[in-house]
Scaffold this active site. Structure first.
Site, PDB file in Angstrom:
ATOM      1  CG  HIS A 172      10.399  -6.259   4.214  1.00 26.34           C
ATOM      2  ND1 HIS A 172       9.403  -5.383   4.510  1.00 26.34           N
ATOM      3  CD2 HIS A 172       9.858  -7.172   3.354  1.00 26.34           C
ATOM      4  CE1 HIS A 172       8.295  -5.733   3.859  1.00 26.34           C
ATOM      5  NE2 HIS A 172       8.548  -6.806   3.147  1.00 26.34           N
TER       6      HIS A 172
ATOM      7  CB  SER B  47      -1.296  -9.663   8.154  1.00 28.29           C
ATOM      8  OG  SER B  47      -1.204  -9.460   6.772  1.00 28.29           O
TER       9      SER B  47
ATOM     10  CD1 TRP C 101      -2.463   1.796   0.356  1.00 28.48           C
ATOM     11  CD2 TRP C 101      -2.566   1.437   2.574  1.00 28.48           C
ATOM     12  NE1 TRP C 101      -3.391   2.651   0.882  1.00 28.48           N
ATOM     13  CE2 TRP C 101      -3.480   2.458   2.243  1.00 28.48           C
ATOM     14  CE3 TRP C 101      -2.456   1.027   3.911  1.00 28.48           C
ATOM     15  CZ2 TRP C 101      -4.277   3.081   3.192  1.00 28.48           C
ATOM     16  CZ3 TRP C 101      -3.260   1.645   4.858  1.00 28.48           C
ATOM     17  CH2 TRP C 101      -4.153   2.664   4.500  1.00 28.48           C
TER      18      TRP C 101
HETATM   19  P1  A3P Z   1      -4.293  -8.205   5.929  1.00 31.14           P
HETATM   20  O1  A3P Z   1      -3.647  -9.544   5.813  1.00 31.14           O
HETATM   21  O2  A3P Z   1      -4.573  -7.835   7.353  1.00 31.14           O
HETATM   22  O3  A3P Z   1      -5.492  -8.036   5.064  1.00 31.14           O
HETATM   23  P2  A3P Z   1       2.354  -6.017   3.098  1.00 31.14           P
HETATM   24  O4  A3P Z   1       2.027  -5.223   1.887  1.00 31.14           O
HETATM   25  O5  A3P Z   1       3.344  -5.352   3.992  1.00 31.14           O
HETATM   26  O6  A3P Z   1       2.679  -7.420   2.758  1.00 31.14           O
HETATM   27  O7  A3P Z   1       1.016  -6.048   3.999  1.00 31.14           O
HETATM   28  C1  A3P Z   1      -0.106  -6.802   3.609  1.00 31.14           C
HETATM   29  C2  A3P Z   1      -1.295  -6.304   4.382  1.00 31.14           C
HETATM   30  O8  A3P Z   1      -1.704  -5.034   3.859  1.00 31.14           O
HETATM   31  C3  A3P Z   1      -2.483  -7.233   4.209  1.00 31.14           C
HETATM   32  O9  A3P Z   1      -3.236  -7.098   5.422  1.00 31.14           O
HETATM   33  C4  A3P Z   1      -3.186  -6.601   3.024  1.00 31.14           C
HETATM   34  O10 A3P Z   1      -4.531  -6.980   2.882  1.00 31.14           O
HETATM   35  C5  A3P Z   1      -3.033  -5.126   3.362  1.00 31.14           C
HETATM   36  N1  A3P Z   1      -3.167  -4.255   2.178  1.00 31.14           N
HETATM   37  C6  A3P Z   1      -2.726  -4.484   0.923  1.00 31.14           C
HETATM   38  N2  A3P Z   1      -3.038  -3.453   0.123  1.00 31.14           N
HETATM   39  C7  A3P Z   1      -3.705  -2.552   0.876  1.00 31.14           C
HETATM   40  C8  A3P Z   1      -4.305  -1.283   0.608  1.00 31.14           C
HETATM   41  N3  A3P Z   1      -4.280  -0.753  -0.610  1.00 31.14           N
HETATM   42  N4  A3P Z   1      -4.890  -0.641   1.623  1.00 31.14           N
HETATM   43  C9  A3P Z   1      -4.933  -1.172   2.875  1.00 31.14           C
HETATM   44  N5  A3P Z   1      -4.396  -2.384   3.189  1.00 31.14           N
HETATM   45  C10 A3P Z   1      -3.777  -3.054   2.211  1.00 31.14           C
END
Ligand code: A3P
Length: 321
Positions: free
Chosen positions: A133, A163, A72
């Site tokens: 990361h 998550s 995101w």
């Molecule tokens: P959840 O598993 O709680 O749904 P990363 O990108 O660091 O791997 O994090 C993944 C988490 O961010 C997941 O959380 C995912 O659904 C959420 N995510 C991905 N895109 C997003 C967006 N545009 N807005 C808000 N949350 C988002």
């Protein structure tokens, strides 16, 4: 696991075998380096990155622990930084046909320094945008010594854990079955999670952001979710490319927030059926995108334990998650 096999045997014998290791969540082992846990192939790349990455003063790096909202924040940063070249309301915007991980490379994961990938648009743009990361402690020297800037995103540890547990289960080889939540929880609490301990990662950036507020902007997933427009503007101001009054009046900030929203991105064809360089389906990066989803999974004892660890670890730091 296929990627794990690509790590050279000689390096395994000479370097990897000397590190502390623990059984992984899906990968055979996690290895501890500079206080944090990595898969073998990732650690191999971390060393390369520490040696070769040359930061430029104008670079912007999005940093996070896994599952804290990296995809995101990468999307938001890409959309706002390059809004002149790629207007967010353009129906040809790169984020509509590519996942942000294919536009913005991870320092330690997917840059071949001799031969950068042509689709990593943010590598070739000015300013450059990267993500990582890596804990701050392990960032390449040039990142710490240059005037490049970092934006860190962190998330409530209970949501980050849930998550990560779901993500791991989607990526585990089918014959391994599901990793029981109790086993994952025990590892997470002991700090044995991907680039964990979670709390040490967050604290490292938090403390540096207090010392160097112009270098590190520390953000929380929950706050971005609550007030996305405010935070998009904060990021732009922090980097030094604030929105002009005309831009705000014409709705550019709203368009960036909308373009990068969970609903919009998760419904794009590229994110429903596309894959990254390692073969991982992008849809595993989009699950629910909500806060407090942990309430559906954690027992009261688990909640108590995680809250206690968080209180102990953050005690006196001024940080609350
Ligand atoms: P959840 O598993 O709680 O749904 P990363 O990108 O660091 O791997 O994090 C993944 C988490 O961010 C997941 O959380 C995912 O659904 C959420 N995510 C991905 N895109 C997003 C967006 N545009 N807005 C808000 N949350 C988002």
């Amino acid at each position: 696991i296929a990627i794990e096999d690509e790590v050279p045997q000689e390096w395994r014998n000479n370097v990897l075998s000397k590190l502390p290791r623990e059984k992984g969540w899906g990968e055979p082992y996690l290895y501890q380096y500079q206080g944090f846990w990595y898969q073998a192939f990732l650690f191999h790349n971390v060393l390369r990155c520490q040696k070769h990455f040359q930061a430029q003063n104008t670079d912007l790096i999005v940093a996070s622990t896994p599952k804290s909202g990296t995809t995101w924040l990468k999307s938001l940063a890409f959309a706002l930084l390059y809004r002149k070249s790629y207007p967010p309301n353009d129906n040809q915007h790169p984020l509509l046909s590519k996942n942000s991980h294919d536009l913005v490379p991870f320092l330690e994961l997917d840059i071949d320094f001799d031969n950068p990938r042509p689709d990593h648009l943010s590598f070739y743009s000015s300013p450059r945008l990267f993500s990582s990361h890596l804990p701050y402690q392990s960032m390449p020297k040039s990142v710490k010594e240059s005037s490049c800037k970092l934006i860190y995103i962190c998330r409530n540890p209970k949501d980050a854990f849930i998550s990560l547990w779901h993500y791991t289960n989607k990526l585990r080889a089918p014959e391994m079955g599901t990793l029981p939540i109790e086993e994952a929880f025990d590892k997470f609490c002991r700090g044995v999670s991907l680039i964990g301990p979670f709390w040490d990662h967050v604290l490292g950036y938090w403390q540096e952001s207090l010392k160097m507020p112009d270098k590190i902007l520390f953000l929380k997933y929950e706050e971005i979710k609550e007030r996305s427009n405010t935070h998009v503007k904060r990021i732009a101001e922090f980097y030094g490319c604030p929105f002009l009054d005309e831009e705000e009046a014409s709705g550019v900030v709203d368009e960036i927030v909308k373009l990068c929203s969970f609903n919009n991105l998760s419904n794009l064809e590229v994110n429903k059926s596309g894959k990254d360089w390692s073969g991982m389906a992008f849809n595993v990066l989009f699950r629910r995108g909500e806060t407090q989803d942990w309430k559906r999974y954690l027992t009261p004892d688990m909640v108590d334990k995680l809250d206690r660890i968080t209180e102990e670890k953050f005690h006196g730091s001024g940080l609350m998650l």
